[in-house]
Design a protein around this motif. Structure first.
Motif, PDB file in Angstrom:
ATOM      1  N   ALA A 162       0.682  -1.159   0.204  1.00  0.00           N
ATOM      2  CA  ALA A 162       0.162  -0.075   0.081  1.00  0.00           C
ATOM      3  C   ALA A 162       1.075   1.216  -0.015  1.00  0.00           C
ATOM      4  CB  ALA A 162      -0.952   0.075   1.334  1.00  0.00           C
ATOM      5  N   ALA A 163       1.754   1.168   0.730  1.00  0.00           N
ATOM      6  CA  ALA A 163       2.818   2.345   0.799  1.00  0.00           C
ATOM      7  C   ALA A 163       3.506   2.609  -0.617  1.00  0.00           C
ATOM      8  CB  ALA A 163       4.062   2.022   1.679  1.00  0.00           C
ATOM      9  N   ARG A 164       3.904   1.534  -1.222  1.00  0.00           N
ATOM     10  CA  ARG A 164       4.346   1.713  -2.756  1.00  0.00           C
ATOM     11  C   ARG A 164       3.264   2.324  -3.482  1.00  0.00           C
ATOM     12  NH1 ARG A 164       6.713  -3.262  -1.250  1.00  0.00           N
ATOM     13  NH2 ARG A 164       5.240  -4.403  -2.283  1.00  0.00           N
ATOM     14  N   ARG A 165       1.924   1.986  -3.394  1.00  0.00           N
ATOM     15  CA  ARG A 165       1.075   2.549  -4.213  1.00  0.00           C
ATOM     16  C   ARG A 165       0.742   4.146  -3.652  1.00  0.00           C
ATOM     17  NH1 ARG A 165      -1.423  -2.568  -3.002  1.00  0.00           N
ATOM     18  NH2 ARG A 165      -2.768  -1.425  -1.666  1.00  0.00           N
ATOM     19  N   ASN A 166       1.143   4.201  -2.859  1.00  0.00           N
ATOM     20  CA  ASN A 166       0.626   5.734  -1.838  1.00  0.00           C
ATOM     21  C   ASN A 166      -0.675   5.554  -1.496  1.00  0.00           C
ATOM     22  OD1 ASN A 166       1.263   8.230  -0.690  1.00  0.00           O
ATOM     23  ND2 ASN A 166       0.724   9.384  -2.556  1.00  0.00           N
ATOM     24  N   ASP A 167      -1.365   4.341  -1.133  1.00  0.00           N
ATOM     25  CA  ASP A 167      -2.467   4.299  -0.943  1.00  0.00           C
ATOM     26  C   ASP A 167      -2.595   4.232   0.938  1.00  0.00           C
ATOM     27  OD1 ASP A 167      -4.990   3.365  -0.078  1.00  0.00           O
ATOM     28  OD2 ASP A 167      -5.214   1.940  -1.748  1.00  0.00           O
ATOM     29  N   GLN A 168      -2.830   5.642   1.290  1.00  0.00           N
ATOM     30  CA  GLN A 168      -2.589   5.725   2.836  1.00  0.00           C
ATOM     31  C   GLN A 168      -3.863   5.023   3.398  1.00  0.00           C
ATOM     32  OE1 GLN A 168      -0.261   8.137   3.780  1.00  0.00           O
ATOM     33  NE2 GLN A 168       0.403   7.303   2.177  1.00  0.00           N
ATOM     34  N   HIS A 169      -5.097   4.776   2.912  1.00  0.00           N
ATOM     35  CA  HIS A 169      -5.945   4.332   3.754  1.00  0.00           C
ATOM     36  C   HIS A 169      -5.634   2.785   4.026  1.00  0.00           C
ATOM     37  CE1 HIS A 169      -9.990   3.112   4.946  1.00  0.00           C
ATOM     38  NE2 HIS A 169     -10.283   2.108   3.859  1.00  0.00           N
ATOM     39  N   GLU A 170      -5.475   2.022   3.010  1.00  0.00           N
ATOM     40  CA  GLU A 170      -5.132   0.610   2.917  1.00  0.00           C
ATOM     41  C   GLU A 170      -3.789   0.538   3.861  1.00  0.00           C
ATOM     42  OE1 GLU A 170      -6.524  -1.974   2.105  1.00  0.00           O
ATOM     43  OE2 GLU A 170      -8.413  -0.778   1.116  1.00  0.00           O
ATOM     44  N   LEU A 171      -2.730   1.179   3.573  1.00  0.00           N
ATOM     45  CA  LEU A 171      -1.853   1.320   4.730  1.00  0.00           C
ATOM     46  C   LEU A 171      -2.201   1.561   6.092  1.00  0.00           C
ATOM     47  CD1 LEU A 171       1.208   1.639   5.208  1.00  0.00           C
ATOM     48  CD2 LEU A 171       1.222   3.876   4.796  1.00  0.00           C
ATOM     49  N   GLN A 172      -2.950   2.456   6.370  1.00  0.00           N
ATOM     50  CA  GLN A 172      -3.467   2.631   7.830  1.00  0.00           C
ATOM     51  C   GLN A 172      -4.007   1.328   8.181  1.00  0.00           C
ATOM     52  OE1 GLN A 172      -4.889   6.406   8.978  1.00  0.00           O
ATOM     53  NE2 GLN A 172      -6.548   5.339  10.110  1.00  0.00           N
ATOM     54  N   THR A 173      -5.058   0.940   7.259  1.00  0.00           N
ATOM     55  CA  THR A 173      -5.626  -0.519   7.825  1.00  0.00           C
ATOM     56  C   THR A 173      -4.689  -1.440   7.796  1.00  0.00           C
ATOM     57  OG1 THR A 173      -7.503   0.238   6.388  1.00  0.00           O
ATOM     58  CG2 THR A 173      -7.505  -1.974   6.957  1.00  0.00           C
ATOM     59  N   ALA A 174      -3.990  -1.938   7.055  1.00  0.00           N
ATOM     60  CA  ALA A 174      -3.089  -2.970   7.290  1.00  0.00           C
ATOM     61  C   ALA A 174      -2.000  -2.889   8.366  1.00  0.00           C
ATOM     62  CB  ALA A 174      -2.004  -3.079   5.935  1.00  0.00           C
ATOM     63  N   LEU A 175      -1.649  -1.580   8.665  1.00  0.00           N
ATOM     64  CA  LEU A 175      -0.984  -1.509  10.109  1.00  0.00           C
ATOM     65  C   LEU A 175      -1.577  -1.713  11.108  1.00  0.00           C
ATOM     66  CD1 LEU A 175       1.231   1.555   8.913  1.00  0.00           C
ATOM     67  CD2 LEU A 175       2.226  -0.600   9.168  1.00  0.00           C
ATOM     68  N   ALA A 176      -2.847  -1.212  11.196  1.00  0.00           N
ATOM     69  CA  ALA A 176      -3.571  -1.545  12.355  1.00  0.00           C
ATOM     70  C   ALA A 176      -3.872  -3.179  12.612  1.00  0.00           C
ATOM     71  CB  ALA A 176      -4.835  -0.663  12.173  1.00  0.00           C
ATOM     72  N   GLN A 177      -4.090  -3.850  11.521  1.00  0.00           N
ATOM     73  CA  GLN A 177      -4.391  -5.023  11.596  1.00  0.00           C
ATOM     74  C   GLN A 177      -3.143  -5.852  12.017  1.00  0.00           C
ATOM     75  OE1 GLN A 177      -7.017  -6.980  11.230  1.00  0.00           O
ATOM     76  NE2 GLN A 177      -6.202  -9.233  11.191  1.00  0.00           N
ATOM     77  N   ALA A 178      -1.901  -5.470  11.824  1.00  0.00           N
ATOM     78  CA  ALA A 178      -0.840  -5.918  12.223  1.00  0.00           C
ATOM     79  C   ALA A 178      -0.511  -5.734  13.767  1.00  0.00           C
ATOM     80  CB  ALA A 178       0.532  -5.377  11.263  1.00  0.00           C
ATOM     81  N   ASP A 179      -0.997  -4.622  13.938  1.00  0.00           N
ATOM     82  CA  ASP A 179      -0.837  -4.128  15.552  1.00  0.00           C
ATOM     83  C   ASP A 179      -1.888  -4.977  16.288  1.00  0.00           C
ATOM     84  OD1 ASP A 179      -0.368  -2.707  17.751  1.00  0.00           O
ATOM     85  OD2 ASP A 179      -2.017  -1.205  17.514  1.00  0.00           O
ATOM     86  N   THR A 180      -3.127  -5.359  15.777  1.00  0.00           N
ATOM     87  CA  THR A 180      -3.959  -5.970  16.376  1.00  0.00           C
ATOM     88  C   THR A 180      -3.453  -7.556  16.395  1.00  0.00           C
ATOM     89  OG1 THR A 180      -5.901  -4.826  15.663  1.00  0.00           O
ATOM     90  CG2 THR A 180      -6.448  -7.085  16.330  1.00  0.00           C
ATOM     91  N   LEU A 181      -2.809  -8.025  15.560  1.00  0.00           N
ATOM     92  CA  LEU A 181      -2.388  -9.475  15.526  1.00  0.00           C
ATOM     93  C   LEU A 181      -1.211  -9.397  16.566  1.00  0.00           C
ATOM     94  CD1 LEU A 181      -2.598 -10.052  11.702  1.00  0.00           C
ATOM     95  CD2 LEU A 181      -3.717 -11.437  13.648  1.00  0.00           C
ATOM     96  N   TYR A 182      -0.286  -8.794  16.745  1.00  0.00           N
ATOM     97  CA  TYR A 182       0.889  -8.522  17.611  1.00  0.00           C
ATOM     98  C   TYR A 182       0.307  -8.441  19.090  1.00  0.00           C
ATOM     99  CZ  TYR A 182       5.437  -8.228  19.328  1.00  0.00           C
ATOM    100  OH  TYR A 182       6.698  -8.411  20.153  1.00  0.00           O
ATOM    101  N   CYS A 183      -0.115  -9.697  19.966  1.00  0.00           N
ATOM    102  CA  CYS A 183      -0.571  -9.724  21.120  1.00  0.00           C
ATOM    103  C   CYS A 183       0.461  -9.591  22.234  1.00  0.00           C
ATOM    104  CB  CYS A 183      -1.691 -10.967  21.312  1.00  0.00           C
ATOM    105  SG  CYS A 183      -3.183 -10.830  20.339  1.00  0.00           S
ATOM    106  N   GLY A 184       1.593  -9.736  21.795  1.00  0.00           N
ATOM    107  CA  GLY A 184       2.721  -9.825  22.700  1.00  0.00           C
ATOM    108  C   GLY A 184       3.830 -10.622  22.047  1.00  0.00           C
ATOM    109  N   GLU A 185       5.154 -10.877  23.018  1.00  0.00           N
ATOM    110  CA  GLU A 185       6.336 -11.216  22.270  1.00  0.00           C
ATOM    111  C   GLU A 185       6.170 -12.725  21.796  1.00  0.00           C
ATOM    112  OE1 GLU A 185       9.245 -10.880  25.221  1.00  0.00           O
ATOM    113  OE2 GLU A 185       9.972  -9.071  24.523  1.00  0.00           O
TER     114      GLU A 185
END
Length: 250
Positions: free
Chosen positions: A116-139
């Protein structure tokens, strides 16, 4: 839907056919399963695994220990046979049967963010990063202290940290200081001795017209650095405080 769900980020959790598997209740069994899953792209030599898990024993003893551990794994989780290929020399986890892994989903979300960053798609970039954050529940597998897992744990931790930084930057660029502050606070919690993060929060609070919080952040920085490191803030931090509208006059 996958029949097997394996969570390694935060606490170890294994669901099979919607049933919680609680029999893999030793760190050794969890460590072996985790290693095989994370290295599923290639067959793993039994000799290598034996040395990796029992480096201080003879080769014969280490290989015997591995055989016993595999037997325990099969006893504790018989369905593992659907996912494990074995021969006299190698072991390999495969995904012929349906399979879901939180680490793989986390890394896939980061890949989507990069695309998404390579496409400069800010909405998809934010969505994907938020999803990664949700999935990372700890070490990664925090109850494991084997040496092999340390670089993997650090790599994933750093990827999550960078995802939070990217989200913070996105919200700041959007002028959403409330969300930017929330992510800056989370980052500070992960790196509480970072003066750069304190200065960033001071600036964000000032932009949000929250003078009291900005000043509180400065004093927290001072006390934390003195308590943990015995040092005063850098001149840049003191200058930011003096230049900020949070610094009371008189």
């Amino acid at each position: 839907m996958p029949d097997l769900h394996l969570r390694l980020l935060g606490d170890f959790s294994l669901l099979y056919n919607d049933q919680q598997v609680t029999s893999l209740n030793t760190s050794r069994l969890q460590s072996l399963l985790t290693y095989l899953v994370l290295h599923r792209d290639a067959p793993q030599q039994r000799q290598h695994l034996a040395f990796l898990f029992w480096p201080d024993t003879t080769e014969a003893q280490a290989r015997n220990n591995l055989r016993q551990l595999l037997h325990q794994l099969r006893q504790a989780f018989p369905a593992v046979e659907h996912f494990l290929s074995t021969d006299t020399h190698t072991l390999q986890w495969h995904s012929i049967a349906p399979f879901h892994l939180d680490v793989a989903a986390f890394e896939q979300a980061l890949n989507l963010a990069d695309a998404a960053a390579r496409r400069n798609d800010q909405h998809e970039l934010q969505t994907a990063l938020a999803q990664a954050d949700t999935l990372y529940c700890g070490e990664l597998l925090p109850g494991c202290y084997d040496e092999w897992i340390l670089p993997e744990r650090e790599r994933l931790r750093l990827q999550h940290f960078q995802a939070l930084e990217r989200l913070l930057s996105l919200f700041e660029e959007q002028g959403n200081t409330v969300s930017a502050i929330r992510y800056a606070q989370r980052l500070l919690g992960l790196d509480p001795l970072s003066e750069d993060r304190y200065r960033q929060l001071m600036r964000l609070f000032a932009l949000n017209n929250d003078r009291a919080s900005a000043l509180h952040m400065y004093h927290t920085c001072v006390s934390t650095l003195q308590r943990e490191m015995g040092i005063d803030p850098a001149p840049a931090t003191r200058a930011d405080r003096s230049a900020s509208p949070t610094h009371p006059s008189g």
